[in-house]
Scaffold this motif. Sequence first.
Motif, PDB file in Angstrom:
ATOM      1  N   ILE A 177       0.862  -1.178   0.000  1.00 33.07           N
ATOM      2  CA  ILE A 177       0.000   0.000   0.000  1.00 33.07           C
ATOM      3  C   ILE A 177       0.901   1.231   0.000  1.00 33.07           C
ATOM      4  O   ILE A 177       2.065   1.170   0.396  1.00 33.07           O
ATOM      5  CB  ILE A 177      -0.954   0.036   1.203  1.00 33.07           C
ATOM      6  N   ALA A 178       0.369   2.341  -0.458  1.00 32.45           N
ATOM      7  CA  ALA A 178       1.125   3.590  -0.471  1.00 32.45           C
ATOM      8  C   ALA A 178       0.174   4.754  -0.368  1.00 32.45           C
ATOM      9  O   ALA A 178      -1.025   4.642  -0.664  1.00 32.45           O
ATOM     10  CB  ALA A 178       1.959   3.708  -1.748  1.00 32.45           C
ATOM     11  N   LYS A 179       0.716   5.877   0.073  1.00 27.41           N
ATOM     12  CA  LYS A 179      -0.024   7.133   0.009  1.00 27.41           C
ATOM     13  C   LYS A 179       0.869   8.183  -0.605  1.00 27.41           C
ATOM     14  O   LYS A 179       2.102   8.156  -0.466  1.00 27.41           O
ATOM     15  CB  LYS A 179      -0.524   7.575   1.387  1.00 27.41           C
ATOM     16  N   GLY A 180       0.264   9.116  -1.306  1.00 27.37           N
ATOM     17  CA  GLY A 180       1.011  10.198  -1.912  1.00 27.37           C
ATOM     18  C   GLY A 180       0.176  10.828  -3.000  1.00 27.37           C
ATOM     19  O   GLY A 180      -0.547  10.139  -3.722  1.00 27.37           O
ATOM     20  N   ALA A 193       5.158   4.169   1.841  1.00 26.24           N
ATOM     21  CA  ALA A 193       4.788   2.912   1.201  1.00 26.24           C
ATOM     22  C   ALA A 193       5.208   1.756   2.090  1.00 26.24           C
ATOM     23  O   ALA A 193       6.277   1.796   2.708  1.00 26.24           O
ATOM     24  CB  ALA A 193       5.440   2.776  -0.176  1.00 26.24           C
ATOM     25  N   TYR A 194       4.353   0.738   2.130  1.00 23.15           N
ATOM     26  CA  TYR A 194       4.602  -0.447   2.950  1.00 23.15           C
ATOM     27  C   TYR A 194       4.300  -1.670   2.102  1.00 23.15           C
ATOM     28  O   TYR A 194       3.176  -1.844   1.626  1.00 23.15           O
ATOM     29  CB  TYR A 194       3.727  -0.418   4.211  1.00 23.15           C
ATOM     30  N   ASP A 231       9.232  11.088   3.803  1.00 20.53           N
ATOM     31  CA  ASP A 231       9.240   9.927   2.922  1.00 20.53           C
ATOM     32  C   ASP A 231       9.808   8.681   3.590  1.00 20.53           C
ATOM     33  O   ASP A 231      10.840   8.727   4.250  1.00 20.53           O
ATOM     34  CB  ASP A 231      10.107  10.194   1.693  1.00 20.53           C
ATOM     35  N   ALA A 232       9.151   7.562   3.357  1.00 15.04           N
ATOM     36  CA  ALA A 232       9.662   6.280   3.833  1.00 15.04           C
ATOM     37  C   ALA A 232       9.041   5.164   3.010  1.00 15.04           C
ATOM     38  O   ALA A 232       7.884   5.256   2.597  1.00 15.04           O
ATOM     39  CB  ALA A 232       9.340   6.073   5.314  1.00 15.04           C
ATOM     40  N   CYS A 233       9.820   4.146   2.767  1.00  9.43           N
ATOM     41  CA  CYS A 233       9.328   2.944   2.110  1.00  9.43           C
ATOM     42  C   CYS A 233       9.912   1.746   2.833  1.00  9.43           C
ATOM     43  O   CYS A 233      11.131   1.673   3.037  1.00  9.43           O
ATOM     44  CB  CYS A 233       9.724   2.925   0.644  1.00  9.43           C
ATOM     45  N   CYS A 264       5.708  -2.188  -6.545  1.00 10.11           N
ATOM     46  CA  CYS A 264       6.210  -0.826  -6.355  1.00 10.11           C
ATOM     47  C   CYS A 264       5.920   0.061  -7.560  1.00 10.11           C
ATOM     48  O   CYS A 264       5.538   1.231  -7.412  1.00 10.11           O
ATOM     49  CB  CYS A 264       7.701  -0.851  -6.059  1.00 10.11           C
ATOM     50  N   ARG A 265       6.078  -0.469  -8.766  1.00  6.40           N
ATOM     51  CA  ARG A 265       5.813   0.321  -9.962  1.00  6.40           C
ATOM     52  C   ARG A 265       4.328   0.688 -10.054  1.00  6.40           C
ATOM     53  O   ARG A 265       3.970   1.826 -10.386  1.00  6.40           O
ATOM     54  CB  ARG A 265       6.252  -0.456 -11.209  1.00  6.40           C
ATOM     55  N   THR A 266       3.462  -0.263  -9.734  1.00  5.87           N
ATOM     56  CA  THR A 266       2.027   0.004  -9.772  1.00  5.87           C
ATOM     57  C   THR A 266       1.648   1.073  -8.754  1.00  5.87           C
ATOM     58  O   THR A 266       0.868   1.993  -9.049  1.00  5.87           O
ATOM     59  CB  THR A 266       1.238  -1.286  -9.492  1.00  5.87           C
ATOM     60  N   LEU A 267       2.198   0.984  -7.543  1.00  5.93           N
ATOM     61  CA  LEU A 267       1.908   1.977  -6.520  1.00  5.93           C
ATOM     62  C   LEU A 267       2.463   3.344  -6.911  1.00  5.93           C
ATOM     63  O   LEU A 267       1.803   4.378  -6.707  1.00  5.93           O
ATOM     64  CB  LEU A 267       2.495   1.537  -5.181  1.00  5.93           C
TER      65      LEU A 267
END
Length: 405
Positions: A177-180, A193-194, A231-233, A264-267
């Motif tokens: 999942i990700a936010k941005g 992103a996690y 930022d963090a992943c 990751c690319r999709t997010l």
Amino acid sequence: MAVRLSAPGPLAPIAGVRLASVAAGVRKPGRDDVVLLELAPGGRAAAVFTQNAFCAAPVTLARRHLATTAPRYLLINSGNANAGTGGPGMAAAQACCAELARLAGCEPDAVLPFSTGVIGEPLPVDRITAVLPTALAGLDARGWNTAARAIMTTDTVAKGHSVTRDTPHGPLTVTGIAKGSGMIHPNMATMLAYVATDAAVSQTALQRCLERAMGGSFNRITVDGDTSTNDACVLIATGQGAVAVDDLDSPAGETLQAAVDDVCRTLAQAIVRDGEGATKFITVAVEGGRDEAECATVAYAIARSPLVKTAFFASDPNWGRILAAVGYAGLDNLDLDAVHVHLGEVCIVRGGARAGNYTEAQGQAVMAQEEITVRVDLGRGTARTTVWTCDFSYDYVRINAEYRT
């Protein structure tokens, strides 16, 4: 309105990960804004963080904790960045970790804190710690979708993706999942992103896997050219599936890398599609460079240009703005006669000048589309890279002008 983006369907659970989302009223009442992610004992985590010198207190603390012990919990809040808050901000992040550790029966170092939202405001520690018992009681392996919604700030759509890949040793699953939406420009990750997998992965391979995935995803996007303080992943490997990876160049390692790359690319593309006020999704592909770095330099010069981005919003094939961006990118000894530029399938620049058969109508037809590709051939090598961006609309200004109101 996000560009051809909808909320994800049910995201696949990852054995060894449970999540809960609760409402703490961090900034707005009545919406989930605190996420708790639990990692079962024996799991590992790798992470990358912002390079912004004014990094948030939770970034500093998460780095410190990750260097000392394997994490058991990730504690995430939206609505407040806890950045630009000095010593009190660090104390606030530590207090949240300490209270969760007390309730969960672990060391504070086993908690990684993350925050996103308004910069410069005190973190409401009491509101967050008050909901931790509820979060612990509500942990659920199926909590990915609600967590994706809870970490949103100016996002209009939750972002998540799952893939399952077969290997000779059995399947492996990756969910993320990700936010941005705004303040998106790479100097690491440019969002939160996690991502988690049920594979067992050595610590070295896990960090390398994340860094490789970043290079073709979160470090190849820009919305507005601003790198966040928060930022963090994080990439988690629980080791509770059938697959073990010690070497990314092994068959299982290659399968894992491909799966993490996919997620990751999709997010990352979802973040751009949901860029603040975006109406166009733009792919900038630069080829013919001496190395990937100079291709990226040119791609970002185009992708972050306000003049280029506003032309896309207006559906105006003002190709001179693209050519200008290529020119000021700073490449040494650029042979203008070797440069070709395509808008979609239409060649607009050949040999450093307007293509002889190009017509304004051709360019207009491409610019009217929701998804557009700009392709630049530098004609000086074999390297290439791709960057994704969006247009600048009236709504981008409105959203950011009203962000704190």
